[in-house]
Design a protein around this motif. Structure first.
Motif, PDB file in Angstrom:
ATOM      1  N   ALA A  10       0.842  -1.198   0.000  1.00 27.90           N
ATOM      2  CA  ALA A  10       0.000   0.000   0.000  1.00 27.90           C
ATOM      3  C   ALA A  10       0.875   1.245   0.000  1.00 27.90           C
ATOM      4  N   GLU A  11       0.493   2.211  -0.818  1.00 29.94           N
ATOM      5  CA  GLU A  11       1.169   3.503  -0.867  1.00 29.94           C
ATOM      6  C   GLU A  11       0.126   4.600  -0.889  1.00 29.94           C
ATOM      7  N   ASN A  12       0.261   5.550   0.039  1.00 33.96           N
ATOM      8  CA  ASN A  12      -0.650   6.693   0.108  1.00 33.96           C
ATOM      9  C   ASN A  12      -2.115   6.261   0.182  1.00 33.96           C
ATOM     10  N   GLY A  13      -2.366   5.248   1.022  1.00 34.56           N
ATOM     11  CA  GLY A  13      -3.729   4.802   1.232  1.00 34.56           C
ATOM     12  C   GLY A  13      -4.335   4.027   0.088  1.00 34.56           C
ATOM     13  N   ARG A  14      -3.487   3.497  -0.797  1.00 32.03           N
ATOM     14  CA  ARG A  14      -3.979   2.785  -1.975  1.00 32.03           C
ATOM     15  C   ARG A  14      -3.070   1.605  -2.260  1.00 32.03           C
ATOM     16  N   ILE A  15      -3.626   0.436  -2.475  1.00 40.37           N
ATOM     17  CA  ILE A  15      -2.807  -0.725  -2.808  1.00 40.37           C
ATOM     18  C   ILE A  15      -2.360  -0.631  -4.262  1.00 40.37           C
ATOM     19  N   VAL A  16      -1.061  -0.757  -4.471  1.00 40.58           N
ATOM     20  CA  VAL A  16      -0.496  -0.590  -5.810  1.00 40.58           C
ATOM     21  C   VAL A  16       0.055  -1.894  -6.384  1.00 40.58           C
ATOM     22  N   ARG A  17       0.239  -2.914  -5.517  1.00 41.59           N
ATOM     23  CA  ARG A  17       0.866  -4.154  -5.988  1.00 41.59           C
ATOM     24  C   ARG A  17       0.431  -5.302  -5.088  1.00 41.59           C
ATOM     25  N   TRP A  18       0.249  -6.482  -5.695  1.00 44.89           N
ATOM     26  CA  TRP A  18      -0.039  -7.686  -4.914  1.00 44.89           C
ATOM     27  C   TRP A  18       0.533  -8.901  -5.630  1.00 44.89           C
ATOM     28  N   SER A  19       0.614  -9.992  -4.911  1.00 49.74           N
ATOM     29  CA  SER A  19       0.977 -11.261  -5.508  1.00 49.74           C
ATOM     30  C   SER A  19       0.548 -12.374  -4.561  1.00 49.74           C
ATOM     31  N   VAL A  20       0.760 -13.610  -4.970  1.00 49.63           N
ATOM     32  CA  VAL A  20       0.508 -14.775  -4.138  1.00 49.63           C
ATOM     33  C   VAL A  20       1.809 -15.556  -4.031  1.00 49.63           C
ATOM     34  N   ASN A  21       1.931 -16.336  -2.936  1.00 51.56           N
ATOM     35  CA  ASN A  21       3.239 -16.921  -2.656  1.00 51.56           C
ATOM     36  C   ASN A  21       3.678 -17.963  -3.671  1.00 51.56           C
ATOM     37  N   GLN A  22       2.755 -18.481  -4.513  1.00 49.85           N
ATOM     38  CA  GLN A  22       3.183 -19.393  -5.572  1.00 49.85           C
ATOM     39  C   GLN A  22       4.189 -18.740  -6.509  1.00 49.85           C
ATOM     40  N   ILE A  23       3.999 -17.452  -6.779  1.00 46.90           N
ATOM     41  CA  ILE A  23       4.788 -16.778  -7.814  1.00 46.90           C
ATOM     42  C   ILE A  23       5.458 -15.494  -7.345  1.00 46.90           C
ATOM     43  N   SER A  24       5.262 -15.108  -6.088  1.00 45.98           N
ATOM     44  CA  SER A  24       5.752 -13.806  -5.627  1.00 45.98           C
ATOM     45  C   SER A  24       7.253 -13.589  -5.779  1.00 45.98           C
ATOM     46  N   PRO A  25       8.114 -14.645  -5.748  1.00 47.80           N
ATOM     47  CA  PRO A  25       9.536 -14.350  -5.933  1.00 47.80           C
ATOM     48  C   PRO A  25       9.875 -13.753  -7.290  1.00 47.80           C
ATOM     49  N   PHE A  26       9.070 -14.067  -8.305  1.00 47.57           N
ATOM     50  CA  PHE A  26       9.451 -13.672  -9.665  1.00 47.57           C
ATOM     51  C   PHE A  26       8.310 -13.054 -10.466  1.00 47.57           C
ATOM     52  N   MET A  27       7.198 -12.730  -9.849  1.00 46.84           N
ATOM     53  CA  MET A  27       6.074 -12.183 -10.594  1.00 46.84           C
ATOM     54  C   MET A  27       5.126 -11.461  -9.639  1.00 46.84           C
ATOM     55  N   VAL A  28       4.717 -10.253 -10.007  1.00 48.25           N
ATOM     56  CA  VAL A  28       3.778  -9.482  -9.205  1.00 48.25           C
ATOM     57  C   VAL A  28       2.698  -8.905 -10.113  1.00 48.25           C
ATOM     58  N   PHE A  29       1.673  -8.346  -9.483  1.00 49.94           N
ATOM     59  CA  PHE A  29       0.581  -7.712 -10.214  1.00 49.94           C
ATOM     60  C   PHE A  29       0.502  -6.258  -9.765  1.00 49.94           C
ATOM     61  N   ASP A  30       0.675  -5.346 -10.714  1.00 47.08           N
ATOM     62  CA  ASP A  30       0.624  -3.913 -10.429  1.00 47.08           C
ATOM     63  C   ASP A  30      -0.703  -3.329 -10.896  1.00 47.08           C
ATOM     64  N   ARG A  31      -1.153  -2.297 -10.195  1.00 47.16           N
ATOM     65  CA  ARG A  31      -2.428  -1.674 -10.541  1.00 47.16           C
ATOM     66  C   ARG A  31      -2.363  -1.049 -11.928  1.00 47.16           C
ATOM     67  N   VAL A  32      -3.402  -1.244 -12.686  1.00 44.36           N
ATOM     68  CA  VAL A  32      -3.466  -0.738 -14.060  1.00 44.36           C
ATOM     69  C   VAL A  32      -3.715   0.767 -14.040  1.00 44.36           C
ATOM     70  N   PRO A  33      -2.961   1.561 -14.806  1.00 44.46           N
ATOM     71  CA  PRO A  33      -3.269   2.998 -14.912  1.00 44.46           C
ATOM     72  C   PRO A  33      -4.682   3.200 -15.466  1.00 44.46           C
ATOM     73  N   TRP A  34      -5.305   4.296 -15.099  1.00 48.61           N
ATOM     74  CA  TRP A  34      -6.705   4.524 -15.461  1.00 48.61           C
ATOM     75  C   TRP A  34      -6.923   4.448 -16.968  1.00 48.61           C
ATOM     76  N   HIS A  35      -5.954   4.947 -17.744  1.00 52.09           N
ATOM     77  CA  HIS A  35      -6.169   5.015 -19.191  1.00 52.09           C
ATOM     78  C   HIS A  35      -6.039   3.658 -19.878  1.00 52.09           C
ATOM     79  N   ARG A  36      -5.616   2.624 -19.111  1.00 53.56           N
ATOM     80  CA  ARG A  36      -5.508   1.272 -19.669  1.00 53.56           C
ATOM     81  C   ARG A  36      -6.431   0.291 -18.939  1.00 53.56           C
ATOM     82  N   ASP A  37      -7.303   0.789 -18.135  1.00 52.54           N
ATOM     83  CA  ASP A  37      -8.136  -0.052 -17.284  1.00 52.54           C
ATOM     84  C   ASP A  37      -9.295  -0.651 -18.086  1.00 52.54           C
ATOM     85  N   ALA A  38      -9.307  -1.979 -18.193  1.00 47.20           N
ATOM     86  CA  ALA A  38     -10.366  -2.659 -18.946  1.00 47.20           C
ATOM     87  C   ALA A  38     -11.720  -2.568 -18.275  1.00 47.20           C
ATOM     88  N   ALA A  39     -11.756  -2.195 -16.994  1.00 53.47           N
ATOM     89  CA  ALA A  39     -13.039  -2.104 -16.297  1.00 53.47           C
ATOM     90  C   ALA A  39     -13.968  -1.114 -16.992  1.00 53.47           C
TER      91      ALA A  39
END
Length: 649
Positions: A477-506
């Motif tokens: 979490a940075e500045n009250g917002r989560i910016v990155r997460w992962s799970v322990n299966q892959i966390s040593p070599f792979m993470v998930f970063d928050r998508v910038p608004w202009h690329r957000d598929a939502a």
């Protein structure tokens, strides 16, 4: 038509961008080195050959039969000796040749990297490689700096050089393997992360390290491994060479997508240091025993300790990268290892230094629905549960901050292991990871291995435990917002970063779907209108310039739809055959550049002509909608690199 287009793109795009997790693990804090492990609680299984054989003979054959896998080898070592070597099923079904742990070779995929990293550390130990020097010192081409920062060997060892993924080349079943020096120059990927900041698994990075071994040692990579690892350990049935040496070819297991399917030829790997090793179970035991004995015969104890110690962790509370090995904790037990996946061969190797135990499994089939991943996870977790159980197995206690932190986690994320500057960037649109909330306000996270969603319990700030298993999820979490997460299966070599608004598929995906629907309606209105007018003898009563503007907009609508279909075809070729010819890419590039850029211009011209001639309001409204749709399509194509003139991927 719209749903068919997006369905085709999504299926192949998500596949191309999805991670291949090696196994499911847990990761409490690491025990200090030298601390004696806790005694195994009374009533649990003692790790003996008799018990291990009985357990494996019940576990492995059932899993192979259930999941349509031809054969497997499982090896357990303990206290410097082979505890058991078990062969199951067939090395070759047609000839009924059974798996022999002593002589049957399996392709071990990315487990090969442990040998490459061991070679690197040998040269570090000899003073020929500096872990923290610019790697350009050791190669005969130049890797550009990223914002003034070079790549070091330490970055390569921890998968943090900042490279994007590169797929071109990959696997093939025929032809010859290009020399390593040519491959690393041809496939050099873009750097998209600052070095040392973002774990992003990189086969290219390992290939580059292997090339440095070759350059520094003065002998071909395969020769170096044979002389400095295989020979000292007595690994006489192992080889990185492609094709295999003649003496080993009859011993090679045949690869199968499914045991019930057709056999496949020997897989050729374009980056051998990252995954071309063929090895028997017996030779795998020799390698494990060496590293459990502080790499005896290969490295000095201090160098081995450096190689085995966690060196980089992107997310607190989750597994970390050591130098080449990655951490895999389970039941409060420290473990390191590496998994490996080719097309048809899949396996894993785990070391438990605190118990002086090693475990390895290799399989020669992918199995139903990629079953090898779940088999490896089950083997690892059940092995640990049986022989290294958790001292306190109480249910996780949920923190009072759970709902607030879960809400902070919700959103769209992209995988750090991906391409970001080529047309495969579209996978970062179609394959985004969307985290929501379940009915109890807990994180609803898509399982990376394709299983059902887990019940996540927050057990520490921004660390969640699977209520019914070993998996852990952590976030930054940075500045009250989560910016990155992962799970322990892959966390040593792979993470998930928050998508910038202009690329957000939502928000972009619904707009794109509507835009494609509008474009499809426009495209279909051309033949539909022509048929109707012909039937009723009603000519198109428009001035010539208006007629030209309309027809150009409709023609480009067809071209835009055709471009999406062409890209779907290209993505499917990339997924099925990574070494596909470049002409489909160039055709899609040219068609897309014309259609995606030309459609907004033509639609705007048509809209101007439509409004100027005083057309009925439905025509005016639709002309504006077509302009908006064309701009959304252009936005997506430009944002995710479907525009341009490059066949790189």
């Amino acid at each position: 038509m719209t749903m068919m287009l997006l369905g085709a793109l999504a299926a192949v795009g998500a596949h191309a961008n999805a991670p291949a997790p090696p196994q499911s693990l847990t990761s409490p804090a690491v025990l200090p080195r030298g601390v004696a492990p806790a005694a195994v609680p009374a009533g649990t299984g003692a790790l003996t050959k008799t018990d291990a054989d009985a357990w494996l003979d019940g576990f492995v054959p059932y899993m192979l039969g259930r999941d349509d896998i031809a054969g497997a080898v499982v090896v357990i070592v303990k206290d410097g000796q082979v505890l058991t070597r078990r062969g199951y099923g067939y090395a070759d079904i047609a000839s009924r040749r059974k798996v022999d742990p002593e002589t049957t070779l399996f392709r071990v995929g990315s487990t090969s990297k442990l040998f490459t990293w061991t070679a690197v550390m040998q040269l570090v130990e000899r003073g020929k490689i500096d872990l923290d020097a610019d790697v350009n010192r050791y190669i005969d081409f130049r890797i550009p700096e990223f914002r003034g920062q070079p790549i070091t060997m330490r970055h390569l060892l921890t998968h943090t050089p900042g490279f994007e993924e590169v797929y071109k080349g990959g696997f093939s079943y025929s032809g010859t393997v290009t020399p390593l020096g040519s491959v690393v120059k041809q496939l050099l990927p873009e750097r998209v992360f600052a070095p040392g900041t973002t774990p992003a698994y990189s086969n290219y990075g390992t290939a580059l390290a292997g090339y440095i071994v070759e350059r520094v040692s003065g002998v071909p990579f395969e020769t170096y491994i044979e002389r400095n690892i295989f020979r000292p350990l007595g690994m006489s049935h192992s080889s990185f060479r492609q094709p295999l040496p003649p003496a080993l070819r009859p011993l090679m297991a045949t690869g199968y997508p499914l045991a019930s399917g057709e056999p496949k030829p020997f897989e050729l790997i374009s980056v051998p240091p990252a995954g071309s090793l063929s090895m028997t179970g017996a030779d795998g035991a020799r390698f494990m025993i060496s590293h459990l004995n502080r790499a005896a015969g290969l490295l000095r104890p201090a160098t081995a300790a450096l190689m085995h110690t966690p060196a980089n962790g992107a997310i607190p509370g989750l597994n970390r990268m050591a130098l080449g090995f990655y951490e895999q904790r389970v039941n409060d037990t420290y473990s390191i290892g590496h998994g490996g996946d080719l097309i048809n061969f899949h396996g894993d190797l785990w070391l438990f230094p605190e118990h002086n135990v090693g475990l390895m499994i290799e399989m020669n089939s992918a199995g139903k629905d990629g079953a090898t991943a779940s088999i490896r996870a089950a083997l690892f977790e059940q092995f640990a549960d049986r022989y290294f159980p958790k001292a306190n197995d109480a249910a996780p206690v949920e923190l009072p901050t759970a709902k607030v932190h879960a809400a902070m986690l919700a959103g769209s994320y992209f995988n750090s292991r991906a391409e970001f500057t080529t047309f495969l960037d579209i996978g970062n649109f179609l394959g985004q990871y969307r985290i929501g909330l379940d009915q109890d306000g807990r994180p609803l996270v898509p399982d990376i291995s394709g299983g059902p969603p887990r019940k996540w319990i927050e057990v520490a700030p921004f660390v969640w435990q699977d209520a019914h298993g070993h998996a852990r999820l952590g976030a930054v979490a940075e500045n009250g917002r989560i910016v990155r997460w992962s799970v322990n299966q892959i966390s040593p070599f792979m993470v998930f970063d928050r998508v910038p608004w202009h690329r957000d598929a939502a928000w972009l995906m619904p707009l794109l779907l509507v835009s494609l629907a509008i474009t499809a309606i426009a495209a279909l209105s051309w033949p539909a209108g022509a048929i109707t007018r012909r039937r009723y003898g009603a000519p198109l009563a428009l001035p010539r310039r208006d007629r030209t503007a309309r027809r150009l907009a409709l023609l480009l609508s067809w071209l835009a739809l055709a471009s999406f279909l062409a890209w779907a075809l290209v993505l499917s070729l990339v997924v099925e055959a990574l070494g596909t010819a470049d002409w489909p890419i160039w055709a899609s590039r040219i068609l897309g550049d014309i259609a995606f850029v030309g459609l907004p211009i033509a639609a705007a011209w048509n809209a101007v002509r439509t409004w100027q001639r005083g057309s009925p309001w439905p025509d005016k409204a639709f002309s504006i909608l077509l302009v908006a749709a064309a701009l959304i399509i252009l936005w997506v194509a430009a944002s995710f690199h479907l525009l341009g003139l490059s066949s790189r991927f």
